[in-house]
Write a protein that holds these residues in place. Structure first.
Motif, short mmCIF file in Angstrom:
data_model
loop_
_atom_site.label_atom_id
_atom_site.label_comp_id
_atom_site.label_asym_id
_atom_site.label_seq_id
_atom_site.Cartn_x
_atom_site.Cartn_y
_atom_site.Cartn_z
N GLU A 140 0.83 -1.19 0.00
CA GLU A 140 0.00 0.00 0.00
C GLU A 140 0.88 1.26 0.00
OE1 GLU A 140 -3.05 0.47 -0.50
OE2 GLU A 140 -3.09 2.61 -0.03
N ARG A 158 2.22 1.75 -3.41
CA ARG A 158 1.20 2.27 -4.33
C ARG A 158 1.04 3.77 -4.15
NH1 ARG A 158 -1.51 -2.55 -3.71
NH2 ARG A 158 -2.68 -1.80 -1.91
N GLN A 159 0.96 4.18 -2.89
CA GLN A 159 0.78 5.62 -2.64
C GLN A 159 1.98 6.40 -3.11
OE1 GLN A 159 -0.34 6.41 1.39
NE2 GLN A 159 -1.96 4.89 1.36
N ASP A 163 3.88 5.77 -5.52
CA ASP A 163 4.00 5.80 -6.98
C ASP A 163 3.02 6.76 -7.63
OD1 ASP A 163 6.04 4.08 -7.02
OD2 ASP A 163 4.85 2.29 -7.43
N LYS A 164 2.03 7.22 -6.87
CA LYS A 164 1.07 8.16 -7.46
C LYS A 164 1.76 9.45 -7.84
CE LYS A 164 -3.03 6.41 -5.14
NZ LYS A 164 -3.88 6.59 -3.98
#
Ligand SMILES: [Zn+2]
Length: 71
Positions: free
Chosen positions: A63, A66-67, A69-70
């Motif tokens: 998670e 993912r954050q 990579d935003k």
């Protein structure tokens, strides 16, 4: 929304998990180099995995990644 925070594996200083924190999960270049030095001397597997495994579950790590990579 506040960035997730992790602790530097080398010195335990809190590190904001943002894309600006280019040394994450380390707080600085020095701490990362120290940890990489440990890898070399202790013969660990893949650099970067150990800290995550020790500090958090794989789900949380995914998670966070993912954050991070935003755009
Ligand atoms: Zn550090």
């Amino acid at each position: 929304m506040a960035a997730p925070e992790v602790k530097c594996p080398t010195c335990n200083k809190p590190v904001q998990w943002t894309k600006e924190a280019k040394f994450r999960p380390f707080c600085c270049h020095r701490c990362r180099m120290i940890d990489l030095g440990d890898w070399v001397t202790e013969g660990h597997k893949i650099p970067g995995e150990r800290a995550v495994d020790e500090m958090m579950s794989e789900e949380l790590a995914a998670e966070l990644l993912r954050q991070a990579d935003k755009p």
